[in-house]
Design a protein around this motif. Structure first.
Motif, mmCIF file in Angstrom:
data_model
loop_
_atom_site.group_PDB
_atom_site.id
_atom_site.type_symbol
_atom_site.label_atom_id
_atom_site.label_comp_id
_atom_site.label_asym_id
_atom_site.label_seq_id
_atom_site.Cartn_x
_atom_site.Cartn_y
_atom_site.Cartn_z
ATOM 1 N N ASP A 263 85.245 2.843 14.895
ATOM 2 C CA ASP A 263 85.177 1.709 15.480
ATOM 3 C C ASP A 263 85.665 0.379 14.426
ATOM 4 O OD1 ASP A 263 84.219 -0.278 17.400
ATOM 5 O OD2 ASP A 263 82.647 -0.608 16.027
ATOM 6 N N LYS A 264 85.545 0.744 12.917
ATOM 7 C CA LYS A 264 86.095 -0.266 12.149
ATOM 8 C C LYS A 264 87.104 -0.246 11.661
ATOM 9 C CE LYS A 264 81.606 -1.843 11.919
ATOM 10 N NZ LYS A 264 81.443 -3.079 12.636
ATOM 11 N N HIS A 265 87.845 0.874 12.178
ATOM 12 C CA HIS A 265 89.495 0.990 11.690
ATOM 13 C C HIS A 265 90.445 1.395 12.654
ATOM 14 C CE1 HIS A 265 86.940 1.839 7.845
ATOM 15 N NE2 HIS A 265 87.653 1.395 7.417
ATOM 16 N N PRO A 266 90.438 0.442 13.600
ATOM 17 C CA PRO A 266 91.236 0.798 14.960
ATOM 18 C C PRO A 266 92.635 1.207 14.747
ATOM 19 C CG PRO A 266 90.682 -1.555 14.727
ATOM 20 C CD PRO A 266 89.838 -0.759 13.913
ATOM 21 N N LYS A 267 93.312 0.463 13.632
ATOM 22 C CA LYS A 267 94.738 0.773 13.420
ATOM 23 C C LYS A 267 94.789 2.165 12.803
ATOM 24 C CE LYS A 267 96.150 -3.962 12.627
ATOM 25 N NZ LYS A 267 96.724 -5.098 11.634
ATOM 26 N N GLU A 268 94.136 2.492 11.984
ATOM 27 C CA GLU A 268 94.080 3.879 11.369
ATOM 28 C C GLU A 268 93.978 4.887 12.605
ATOM 29 O OE1 GLU A 268 92.601 1.161 10.135
ATOM 30 O OE2 GLU A 268 92.734 1.028 7.733
ATOM 31 N N TRP A 269 92.911 4.816 13.295
ATOM 32 C CA TRP A 269 92.613 5.614 14.530
ATOM 33 C C TRP A 269 93.847 5.677 15.259
ATOM 34 C CZ3 TRP A 269 89.838 9.561 14.738
ATOM 35 C CH2 TRP A 269 89.537 10.001 16.313
ATOM 36 N N ILE A 270 94.369 4.712 15.811
ATOM 37 C CA ILE A 270 95.589 4.659 16.680
ATOM 38 C C ILE A 270 96.478 5.722 16.223
ATOM 39 C CG2 ILE A 270 97.369 3.227 17.893
ATOM 40 C CD1 ILE A 270 94.993 1.097 18.078
ATOM 41 N N GLU A 271 96.844 5.207 14.746
ATOM 42 C CA GLU A 271 98.095 5.774 14.213
ATOM 43 C C GLU A 271 97.753 7.303 14.008
ATOM 44 O OE1 GLU A 271 101.847 6.692 12.741
ATOM 45 O OE2 GLU A 271 101.027 5.237 13.806
ATOM 46 N N GLY A 272 96.678 7.540 13.434
ATOM 47 C CA GLY A 272 96.218 9.024 12.779
ATOM 48 C C GLY A 272 95.737 9.915 13.974
ATOM 49 N N TYR A 273 95.059 9.543 15.207
ATOM 50 C CA TYR A 273 94.630 10.247 16.268
ATOM 51 C C TYR A 273 95.470 9.994 17.614
ATOM 52 C CZ TYR A 273 91.564 12.318 19.559
ATOM 53 O OH TYR A 273 91.208 13.055 20.716
ATOM 54 N N TYR A 274 95.316 8.982 18.019
ATOM 55 C CA TYR A 274 96.255 8.734 19.229
ATOM 56 C C TYR A 274 97.839 9.195 19.271
ATOM 57 C CZ TYR A 274 92.046 6.854 21.376
ATOM 58 O OH TYR A 274 90.867 6.772 21.898
ATOM 59 N N VAL A 275 98.456 8.757 18.155
ATOM 60 C CA VAL A 275 99.852 8.878 17.788
ATOM 61 C C VAL A 275 100.203 10.165 17.279
ATOM 62 C CG1 VAL A 275 102.088 8.005 16.915
ATOM 63 C CG2 VAL A 275 100.353 6.219 17.805
ATOM 64 N N LYS A 276 99.793 10.545 16.280
ATOM 65 C CA LYS A 276 100.064 11.670 15.439
ATOM 66 C C LYS A 276 99.417 12.938 15.821
ATOM 67 C CE LYS A 276 101.274 9.526 10.957
ATOM 68 N NZ LYS A 276 100.958 9.458 9.596
ATOM 69 N N ASN A 277 97.986 12.781 16.458
ATOM 70 C CA ASN A 277 97.276 13.793 16.810
ATOM 71 C C ASN A 277 97.597 14.276 18.298
ATOM 72 O OD1 ASN A 277 94.573 15.308 17.926
ATOM 73 N ND2 ASN A 277 95.053 16.012 15.827
ATOM 74 N N GLN A 278 97.310 13.202 19.141
ATOM 75 C CA GLN A 278 97.520 13.303 20.529
ATOM 76 C C GLN A 278 98.805 13.017 21.205
ATOM 77 O OE1 GLN A 278 94.567 14.113 22.661
ATOM 78 N NE2 GLN A 278 94.273 14.895 20.728
ATOM 79 N N GLY A 279 99.713 12.637 20.365
ATOM 80 C CA GLY A 279 101.309 12.388 20.915
ATOM 81 C C GLY A 279 101.150 10.996 21.632
ATOM 82 N N LEU A 280 100.485 10.082 21.732
ATOM 83 C CA LEU A 280 100.579 8.992 22.524
ATOM 84 C C LEU A 280 101.343 8.037 21.833
ATOM 85 C CD1 LEU A 280 96.762 8.663 23.851
ATOM 86 C CD2 LEU A 280 98.854 10.001 24.938
ATOM 87 N N SER A 281 101.880 7.045 22.540
ATOM 88 C CA SER A 281 102.335 6.008 22.061
ATOM 89 C C SER A 281 101.427 5.006 21.312
ATOM 90 C CB SER A 281 103.343 5.143 23.165
ATOM 91 O OG SER A 281 102.195 4.479 23.902
ATOM 92 N N ALA A 282 102.004 4.090 20.390
ATOM 93 C CA ALA A 282 100.928 3.152 19.732
ATOM 94 C C ALA A 282 100.461 2.223 20.838
ATOM 95 C CB ALA A 282 101.804 2.426 18.519
#
Length: 347
Positions: A263-282
């Motif tokens: 919750d406190k680190h949305p940018k890092e979460w988007i890049e590290g999980y949604y983009v790199k891990n899940q293959g989604l766009s930013a």
């Protein structure tokens, strides 16, 4: 994951886990379910956890090494996978929504919820919306009468449909329920192909469905119900093992801190999980973060248990299963563990 792919995965997990999940059943020194939780994880203790998102959060936040001593992560999540893994004695803890602990109990598994997460302002941050097929007019709940609706028994999406029908004053006889698996984009594809008129779609599928088929007349409507429950749960046999119980307690604390970090680190979460891990766009990741709002990890489960009881009674009525007590699904010894860990930071 298909059943064909799941079975080899479970076999591998069972091999790695050995007979650990059965140890408590054969050990005269069982930990009673009303005994205080052990607070120190003994050397050699191991639990197998199916919680892929939190695994990533722990790595991104630098907390992974603190749990890797006693946790082996399995790439499993969701009700069907965790239930089958529990039956194979290959999993000690799984991450699911509201329905799997209920369904597991009805199928003879003895399980307990050890952590719960919700969303702040949940009606404005739902997990699901009702997707409406192109060319179909559904503006209000009353318009659901006579429609073909995707339905997945034993899963959160299926329970949501039953709740929607109740709110609309309709019964299953007033619509046509079409049983479909709720994995991946199955529901979105079923809507686009006119297999169903309405289906609960969640996460980034909401955004993608409207972007791809909105021009053809596809739409969504809000259901106006709470659908935000998320739990960690596991088999009682693991909680009866003192070493595993201590490890589960420690993991729940780390899990709580990880949710706060996300919750406190949305940018890092988007890049590290949604983009790199899940293959989604930013952009997709940002949409998911914006629409999730902030987590609510209560130290008092009373309201959650009451809502769970209402769900149980509705499902029992619709499925013919026996009404069970929601409070019996929860291990109240864990009630404050995650919230306390968030207050105190990583422990």
């Amino acid at each position: 994951m298909s059943r064909k792919r799941l079975l080899p995965a479970l076999a591998l997990l069972a091999f790695v886990a050995g007979c650990g999940a059965n140890a408590a059943a054969d050990d005269s020194a069982k930990l009673s379910l009303d005994a205080p939780l052990p607070t120190a994880v003994p050397d050699g203790a191991k639990i197998v956890v199916g919680d892929p998102a939190t695994e990533v959060a722990l790595k991104l936040s630098g907390q992974y090494d603190k749990v890797s001593k006693y946790v082996q992560f399995a790439n499993l999540s969701g009700g069907p996978q965790t239930t089958e893994a529990f039956r194979a004695h290959a999993l000690d803890l799984g991450s699911v929504a509201e329905i799997p602990p209920i369904h597991a109990t009805w199928t003879g598994l003895h399980v307990k919820i050890v952590a719960s997460k919700f969303r702040q302002d949940p009606l404005n941050h739902p997990i699901y919306k009702l997707g409406v097929a192109p060319g179909v007019s559904v503006k209000t709940f009353g318009d659901l009468r006579g429609k073909k609706i995707a339905y997945s028994p034993g899963q959160a999406q299926g329970a949501l449909i039953l709740k929607v029908l109740k709110k609309a004053g309709l019964t299953k006889d007033d619509v046509k329920l079409v049983e479909l698996p709720s994995t991946g984009d199955v529901y979105a594809q079923a809507l686009a192909g006119k297999q169903v008129d309405v289906a609960p779609i969640g996460g980034v599928q909401i955004k993608r469905y409207l972007a791809k088929y909105g021009k053809d007349g596809a739409s969504t409507i809000d259901h106006g119900l709470r659908d935000d429950a998320g739990h960690l749960y596991g088999p009682v046999e693991s909680l009866e093992d003192p070493a595993k119980a201590a490890a589960i307690r420690a993991y729940v604390a780390a899990w709580g801190v990880a949710q706060e970090w996300i919750d406190k680190h949305p940018k890092e979460w988007i890049e590290g999980y949604y983009v790199k891990n899940q293959g989604l766009s930013a952009a997709d990741g940002q949409w998911l973060v914006d629409n999730a709002g902030h987590p609510d990890i209560p130290a008092d489960w009373s309201d959650a248990i009451q809502r769970q009881q209402e769900t149980i009674e509705l499902l029992a009525q619709e499925t013919g299963n026996k009404v069970i007590e929601a409070k019996d699904l929860y291990d109240l010894r864990f009630q404050t563990v995650a919230a306390d860990a968030i207050k105190g930071g990583a422990k």
